[in-house]
Write a protein that holds these residues in place. Sequence first.
Motif, PDB file in Angstrom:
ATOM      1  N   PHE A 127       1.912   2.955   3.320  1.00 40.12           N
ATOM      2  CA  PHE A 127       0.771   4.109   2.702  1.00 40.12           C
ATOM      3  C   PHE A 127       1.209   5.328   1.981  1.00 40.12           C
ATOM      4  O   PHE A 127       2.277   4.995   2.008  1.00 40.12           O
ATOM      5  CB  PHE A 127       0.236   5.108   4.585  1.00 40.12           C
ATOM      6  CG  PHE A 127      -1.014   3.975   5.106  1.00 40.12           C
ATOM      7  CD1 PHE A 127      -0.917   3.190   5.480  1.00 40.12           C
ATOM      8  CD2 PHE A 127      -2.281   4.460   4.229  1.00 40.12           C
ATOM      9  CE1 PHE A 127      -1.723   2.386   5.849  1.00 40.12           C
ATOM     10  CE2 PHE A 127      -3.549   3.399   5.128  1.00 40.12           C
ATOM     11  CZ  PHE A 127      -3.714   2.711   5.672  1.00 40.12           C
ATOM     12  N   ARG A 128       1.155   5.577   1.353  1.00 35.14           N
ATOM     13  CA  ARG A 128       1.893   7.203   0.593  1.00 35.14           C
ATOM     14  C   ARG A 128       0.751   8.262   0.543  1.00 35.14           C
ATOM     15  O   ARG A 128      -0.710   8.429   0.662  1.00 35.14           O
ATOM     16  CB  ARG A 128       2.407   6.580  -0.756  1.00 35.14           C
ATOM     17  CG  ARG A 128       0.181   6.569  -1.343  1.00 35.14           C
ATOM     18  CD  ARG A 128       1.352   6.026  -3.177  1.00 35.14           C
ATOM     19  NE  ARG A 128       0.113   5.710  -3.954  1.00 35.14           N
ATOM     20  CZ  ARG A 128       0.830   5.429  -5.733  1.00 35.14           C
ATOM     21  NH1 ARG A 128       2.174   5.142  -5.510  1.00 35.14           N
ATOM     22  NH2 ARG A 128      -0.543   5.054  -5.569  1.00 35.14           N
ATOM     23  N   VAL A 131      -1.630   1.632   0.320  1.00 37.41           N
ATOM     24  CA  VAL A 131      -0.707   1.067  -0.935  1.00 37.41           C
ATOM     25  C   VAL A 131      -0.869  -0.408  -0.457  1.00 37.41           C
ATOM     26  O   VAL A 131      -0.853  -1.202  -1.323  1.00 37.41           O
ATOM     27  CB  VAL A 131       0.463   1.765  -0.693  1.00 37.41           C
ATOM     28  CG1 VAL A 131       1.662   0.754  -1.921  1.00 37.41           C
ATOM     29  CG2 VAL A 131       1.272   3.087  -0.738  1.00 37.41           C
ATOM     30  N   ALA A 132      -0.606  -0.836   0.825  1.00 37.37           N
ATOM     31  CA  ALA A 132      -0.029  -2.275   0.832  1.00 37.37           C
ATOM     32  C   ALA A 132      -0.083  -2.981   2.113  1.00 37.37           C
ATOM     33  O   ALA A 132       0.225  -2.114   3.169  1.00 37.37           O
ATOM     34  CB  ALA A 132       1.007  -2.894   0.134  1.00 37.37           C
ATOM     35  N   TYR A 160      -1.801  -7.827   1.031  1.00 35.88           N
ATOM     36  CA  TYR A 160      -3.026  -6.996   0.359  1.00 35.88           C
ATOM     37  C   TYR A 160      -2.388  -5.547  -0.047  1.00 35.88           C
ATOM     38  O   TYR A 160      -1.460  -5.373   0.203  1.00 35.88           O
ATOM     39  CB  TYR A 160      -4.327  -6.361   1.588  1.00 35.88           C
ATOM     40  CG  TYR A 160      -4.145  -7.520   2.965  1.00 35.88           C
ATOM     41  CD1 TYR A 160      -3.361  -7.959   3.907  1.00 35.88           C
ATOM     42  CD2 TYR A 160      -5.491  -8.120   2.550  1.00 35.88           C
ATOM     43  CE1 TYR A 160      -3.548  -8.514   4.937  1.00 35.88           C
ATOM     44  CE2 TYR A 160      -5.821  -9.568   3.784  1.00 35.88           C
ATOM     45  CZ  TYR A 160      -5.230  -9.147   4.797  1.00 35.88           C
ATOM     46  OH  TYR A 160      -5.020 -10.137   5.374  1.00 35.88           O
ATOM     47  N   TYR A 161      -3.006  -5.449  -1.301  1.00 31.83           N
ATOM     48  CA  TYR A 161      -3.061  -4.218  -1.836  1.00 31.83           C
ATOM     49  C   TYR A 161      -3.549  -3.637  -2.338  1.00 31.83           C
ATOM     50  O   TYR A 161      -4.882  -3.413  -2.757  1.00 31.83           O
ATOM     51  CB  TYR A 161      -2.300  -5.163  -3.426  1.00 31.83           C
ATOM     52  CG  TYR A 161      -1.039  -5.800  -3.556  1.00 31.83           C
ATOM     53  CD1 TYR A 161      -0.254  -7.368  -2.857  1.00 31.83           C
ATOM     54  CD2 TYR A 161       0.409  -5.227  -2.711  1.00 31.83           C
ATOM     55  CE1 TYR A 161       0.669  -7.707  -2.471  1.00 31.83           C
ATOM     56  CE2 TYR A 161       2.364  -6.038  -2.894  1.00 31.83           C
ATOM     57  CZ  TYR A 161       1.820  -7.435  -2.132  1.00 31.83           C
ATOM     58  OH  TYR A 161       2.605  -7.395  -1.867  1.00 31.83           O
ATOM     59  N   ALA A 162      -3.158  -2.406  -2.824  1.00 32.94           N
ATOM     60  CA  ALA A 162      -3.887  -0.808  -3.022  1.00 32.94           C
ATOM     61  C   ALA A 162      -4.654  -1.439  -4.602  1.00 32.94           C
ATOM     62  O   ALA A 162      -3.618  -2.286  -5.636  1.00 32.94           O
ATOM     63  CB  ALA A 162      -3.687   0.277  -3.625  1.00 32.94           C
ATOM     64  N   ASP A 163      -5.271  -0.975  -5.301  1.00 33.74           N
ATOM     65  CA  ASP A 163      -5.839  -1.722  -7.201  1.00 33.74           C
ATOM     66  C   ASP A 163      -4.818  -0.962  -7.541  1.00 33.74           C
ATOM     67  O   ASP A 163      -3.914  -1.636  -8.787  1.00 33.74           O
ATOM     68  CB  ASP A 163      -6.566  -1.617  -7.441  1.00 33.74           C
ATOM     69  CG  ASP A 163      -7.885  -2.115  -7.226  1.00 33.74           C
ATOM     70  OD1 ASP A 163      -8.393  -1.946  -7.000  1.00 33.74           O
ATOM     71  OD2 ASP A 163      -8.205  -3.684  -6.304  1.00 33.74           O
ATOM     72  N   SER A 164      -4.179  -0.016  -7.026  1.00 32.21           N
ATOM     73  CA  SER A 164      -3.052   0.816  -8.295  1.00 32.21           C
ATOM     74  C   SER A 164      -1.895   0.250  -7.811  1.00 32.21           C
ATOM     75  O   SER A 164      -0.885   0.743  -9.201  1.00 32.21           O
ATOM     76  CB  SER A 164      -3.533   2.114  -7.633  1.00 32.21           C
ATOM     77  OG  SER A 164      -2.621   2.196  -6.497  1.00 32.21           O
ATOM     78  N   VAL A 165      -1.824  -0.518  -7.493  1.00 30.83           N
ATOM     79  CA  VAL A 165      -0.207  -1.013  -7.108  1.00 30.83           C
ATOM     80  C   VAL A 165       0.339  -2.499  -7.394  1.00 30.83           C
ATOM     81  O   VAL A 165       1.246  -2.822  -7.497  1.00 30.83           O
ATOM     82  CB  VAL A 165       0.108  -0.406  -5.622  1.00 30.83           C
ATOM     83  CG1 VAL A 165       0.715   0.401  -5.963  1.00 30.83           C
ATOM     84  CG2 VAL A 165      -0.032  -1.453  -4.887  1.00 30.83           C
ATOM     85  N   ASN A 173       5.778   5.149 -11.618  1.00 32.49           N
ATOM     86  CA  ASN A 173       5.351   5.673 -12.472  1.00 32.49           C
ATOM     87  C   ASN A 173       5.202   7.143 -11.768  1.00 32.49           C
ATOM     88  O   ASN A 173       4.933   6.860 -11.114  1.00 32.49           O
ATOM     89  CB  ASN A 173       4.079   5.799 -13.882  1.00 32.49           C
ATOM     90  CG  ASN A 173       2.830   5.184 -13.007  1.00 32.49           C
ATOM     91  OD1 ASN A 173       2.747   6.116 -11.734  1.00 32.49           O
ATOM     92  ND2 ASN A 173       2.578   3.820 -12.429  1.00 32.49           N
ATOM     93  N   PRO A 174       5.256   8.451 -12.509  1.00 33.49           N
ATOM     94  CA  PRO A 174       5.154   9.642 -11.971  1.00 33.49           C
ATOM     95  C   PRO A 174       4.167   9.764 -11.085  1.00 33.49           C
ATOM     96  O   PRO A 174       4.343  10.760 -10.031  1.00 33.49           O
ATOM     97  CB  PRO A 174       5.022  10.635 -13.201  1.00 33.49           C
ATOM     98  CG  PRO A 174       5.781   9.799 -14.192  1.00 33.49           C
ATOM     99  CD  PRO A 174       5.747   8.672 -14.293  1.00 33.49           C
ATOM    100  N   GLU A 175       2.940   8.624 -11.531  1.00 35.64           N
ATOM    101  CA  GLU A 175       2.446   8.767 -10.441  1.00 35.64           C
ATOM    102  C   GLU A 175       2.451   8.357  -9.142  1.00 35.64           C
ATOM    103  O   GLU A 175       1.135   8.643  -7.964  1.00 35.64           O
ATOM    104  CB  GLU A 175       0.437   8.177 -11.059  1.00 35.64           C
ATOM    105  CG  GLU A 175       0.212   9.494 -12.254  1.00 35.64           C
ATOM    106  CD  GLU A 175       0.964   9.163 -13.481  1.00 35.64           C
ATOM    107  OE1 GLU A 175       1.014  10.197 -14.206  1.00 35.64           O
ATOM    108  OE2 GLU A 175       1.251   7.687 -13.962  1.00 35.64           O
ATOM    109  N   ASP A 176       2.653   7.633  -8.960  1.00 35.46           N
ATOM    110  CA  ASP A 176       3.502   6.885  -7.330  1.00 35.46           C
ATOM    111  C   ASP A 176       4.154   7.999  -6.682  1.00 35.46           C
ATOM    112  O   ASP A 176       4.546   7.591  -5.878  1.00 35.46           O
ATOM    113  CB  ASP A 176       4.369   5.621  -7.812  1.00 35.46           C
ATOM    114  CG  ASP A 176       3.803   4.427  -8.197  1.00 35.46           C
ATOM    115  OD1 ASP A 176       4.273   4.253  -9.726  1.00 35.46           O
ATOM    116  OD2 ASP A 176       2.703   4.066  -8.339  1.00 35.46           O
ATOM    117  N   THR A 177       4.779   8.766  -7.434  1.00 38.85           N
ATOM    118  CA  THR A 177       5.618   9.888  -6.398  1.00 38.85           C
ATOM    119  C   THR A 177       4.564  10.013  -5.409  1.00 38.85           C
ATOM    120  O   THR A 177       3.849  10.718  -5.414  1.00 38.85           O
ATOM    121  CB  THR A 177       5.896  11.593  -7.164  1.00 38.85           C
ATOM    122  OG1 THR A 177       6.957  10.407  -8.517  1.00 38.85           O
ATOM    123  CG2 THR A 177       5.840  12.296  -6.710  1.00 38.85           C
TER     124      THR A 177
END
Length: 127
Positions: free
Chosen positions: A37-38, A48-49, A59-64, A87-91
């Motif tokens: 998670f994040r 997240v996964a 399993y993965y979130a669509d965003s990753v 990308n910076p949105e992954d911070t």
Amino acid sequence: QVQLVESGGGLVQAGGSLRRSCAASGRSLSAYTMGWFRQAPGHKREFVAAVSWSGRSTYYADSVKGRFTVSGDSANNTVYLLITSPNPEDTAVYYCAAYQAYYPGAYSRSAAEYDYWGQGTQVTVSS
């Protein structure tokens, strides 16, 4: 009781790569599905996964999806999250967690359903 110890966070450049590790100890680890998670400032903790210890279920979130890879090493009781093309949105602060699976491959995308958590580590993506 399950203990989770994370390592491998830090600073990464956009487009680079970083691997997170989560070492698990305790009884009956095979009964758990391991999740990542994040949580970014001002945001809820998000899935997240996840991976089963057999490695057969991921399993993965669509965003990753397509950028992050989750895996497990049952011989060493360690799960990994390989972050590529960030990308910076992954911070965010990244956490590993254990979910009691009542059947093989069971998992949840809800943080509330996970029983044990690692300490969390900051991952910062610079642009």
